[in-house]
Motif scaffolding. Sequence first.
Motif, mmCIF file in Angstrom:
data_model
loop_
_atom_site.group_PDB
_atom_site.id
_atom_site.type_symbol
_atom_site.label_atom_id
_atom_site.label_comp_id
_atom_site.label_asym_id
_atom_site.label_seq_id
_atom_site.Cartn_x
_atom_site.Cartn_y
_atom_site.Cartn_z
ATOM 1 N N GLY A 69 19.986 108.179 92.948
ATOM 2 C CA GLY A 69 21.065 108.679 93.782
ATOM 3 C C GLY A 69 21.435 107.760 94.930
ATOM 4 O O GLY A 69 22.429 107.996 95.628
ATOM 5 N N TRP A 70 20.641 106.735 95.157
ATOM 6 C CA TRP A 70 20.900 105.812 96.262
ATOM 7 C C TRP A 70 22.017 104.840 95.918
ATOM 8 O O TRP A 70 22.293 104.545 94.762
ATOM 9 C CB TRP A 70 19.646 105.017 96.571
ATOM 10 C CG TRP A 70 18.569 105.759 97.284
ATOM 11 C CD1 TRP A 70 18.526 107.092 97.566
ATOM 12 C CD2 TRP A 70 17.357 105.204 97.791
ATOM 13 N NE1 TRP A 70 17.357 107.386 98.234
ATOM 14 C CE2 TRP A 70 16.625 106.247 98.379
ATOM 15 C CE3 TRP A 70 16.815 103.925 97.796
ATOM 16 C CZ2 TRP A 70 15.382 106.050 98.980
ATOM 17 C CZ3 TRP A 70 15.576 103.726 98.395
ATOM 18 C CH2 TRP A 70 14.882 104.781 98.982
ATOM 19 N N THR A 71 22.605 104.266 96.967
ATOM 20 C CA THR A 71 23.593 103.205 96.786
ATOM 21 C C THR A 71 22.875 101.926 96.358
ATOM 22 O O THR A 71 21.658 101.779 96.544
ATOM 23 C CB THR A 71 24.333 102.894 98.103
ATOM 24 O OG1 THR A 71 23.387 102.382 99.061
ATOM 25 C CG2 THR A 71 25.048 104.121 98.642
ATOM 26 N N ARG A 72 23.639 101.003 95.826
ATOM 27 C CA ARG A 72 23.062 99.718 95.420
ATOM 28 C C ARG A 72 22.455 99.006 96.633
ATOM 29 O O ARG A 72 21.372 98.429 96.554
ATOM 30 C CB ARG A 72 24.143 98.848 94.759
ATOM 31 C CG ARG A 72 23.720 97.420 94.450
ATOM 32 C CD ARG A 72 22.559 97.352 93.464
ATOM 33 N NE ARG A 72 21.982 96.033 93.400
ATOM 34 C CZ ARG A 72 22.057 95.236 92.344
ATOM 35 N NH1 ARG A 72 22.686 95.625 91.260
ATOM 36 N NH2 ARG A 72 21.496 94.050 92.371
ATOM 37 N N LEU A 73 23.124 99.068 97.767
ATOM 38 C CA LEU A 73 22.621 98.414 98.974
ATOM 39 C C LEU A 73 21.254 98.975 99.368
ATOM 40 O O LEU A 73 20.340 98.218 99.718
ATOM 41 C CB LEU A 73 23.616 98.558 100.124
ATOM 42 C CG LEU A 73 23.180 97.934 101.454
ATOM 43 C CD1 LEU A 73 22.956 96.431 101.308
ATOM 44 C CD2 LEU A 73 24.221 98.210 102.521
ATOM 45 N N LYS A 74 21.111 100.267 99.315
ATOM 46 C CA LYS A 74 19.840 100.887 99.689
ATOM 47 C C LYS A 74 18.733 100.497 98.705
ATOM 48 O O LYS A 74 17.592 100.226 99.103
ATOM 49 C CB LYS A 74 20.009 102.410 99.752
ATOM 50 C CG LYS A 74 18.892 103.120 100.468
ATOM 51 C CD LYS A 74 19.264 104.570 100.761
ATOM 52 C CE LYS A 74 18.140 105.286 101.467
ATOM 53 N NZ LYS A 74 18.466 106.683 101.758
ATOM 54 N N LYS A 75 19.053 100.422 97.419
ATOM 55 C CA LYS A 75 18.079 99.988 96.410
ATOM 56 C C LYS A 75 17.688 98.527 96.652
ATOM 57 O O LYS A 75 16.512 98.162 96.583
ATOM 58 C CB LYS A 75 18.645 100.148 95.004
ATOM 59 C CG LYS A 75 18.860 101.578 94.586
ATOM 60 C CD LYS A 75 19.617 101.626 93.269
ATOM 61 C CE LYS A 75 20.147 103.007 92.994
ATOM 62 N NZ LYS A 75 21.018 103.054 91.809
ATOM 63 N N ASP A 76 18.678 97.683 96.928
ATOM 64 C CA ASP A 76 18.410 96.271 97.209
ATOM 65 C C ASP A 76 17.484 96.119 98.410
ATOM 66 O O ASP A 76 16.571 95.292 98.405
ATOM 67 C CB ASP A 76 19.712 95.512 97.476
ATOM 68 C CG ASP A 76 20.551 95.277 96.236
ATOM 69 O OD1 ASP A 76 20.101 95.610 95.115
ATOM 70 O OD2 ASP A 76 21.680 94.760 96.387
ATOM 71 N N THR A 77 17.706 96.928 99.441
ATOM 72 C CA THR A 77 16.878 96.878 100.646
ATOM 73 C C THR A 77 15.448 97.301 100.336
ATOM 74 O O THR A 77 14.491 96.684 100.822
ATOM 75 C CB THR A 77 17.496 97.769 101.745
ATOM 76 O OG1 THR A 77 18.826 97.310 102.020
ATOM 77 C CG2 THR A 77 16.675 97.735 103.018
ATOM 78 N N LEU A 78 15.283 98.331 99.526
ATOM 79 C CA LEU A 78 13.947 98.781 99.118
ATOM 80 C C LEU A 78 13.213 97.676 98.363
ATOM 81 O O LEU A 78 12.048 97.378 98.663
ATOM 82 C CB LEU A 78 14.064 100.029 98.235
ATOM 83 C CG LEU A 78 12.754 100.558 97.660
ATOM 84 C CD1 LEU A 78 11.890 101.169 98.758
ATOM 85 C CD2 LEU A 78 13.044 101.582 96.574
ATOM 86 N N ILE A 79 13.885 97.068 97.407
ATOM 87 C CA ILE A 79 13.266 95.997 96.626
ATOM 88 C C ILE A 79 12.891 94.832 97.538
ATOM 89 O O ILE A 79 11.775 94.309 97.463
ATOM 90 C CB ILE A 79 14.202 95.527 95.499
ATOM 91 C CG1 ILE A 79 14.402 96.651 94.483
ATOM 92 C CG2 ILE A 79 13.646 94.272 94.816
ATOM 93 C CD1 ILE A 79 15.564 96.420 93.527
#
Length: 96
Positions: A69-79
Amino acid sequence: MYVYILTNPTKTVLYIGTTNDITRRLYEHGSSRGDAGKFTGRYQADLLVYFELFPDATQAIAREKQLKGWTRLKKDTLIAAFNPEWQVIDLETWLG
């Protein structure tokens, strides 16, 4: 149980999944490369860049749904917080 994120060689696609056997699952994703009928095969998303370990399936599935459910930006930040260079994770090194 694992929640994991795969990407493709150009890092333009992310795939989020869960499994109880991450080694087997990565093999399966790699075996489907080029298979247009499967998301990871079609987009060559078989490079592990992130994972989390959970004690049971319920927690892992809840986390998978949350991440999806997260945005791509939020996923990128997590990674990037876990794996700053987005290096392909070698499980033998990480898991010992």
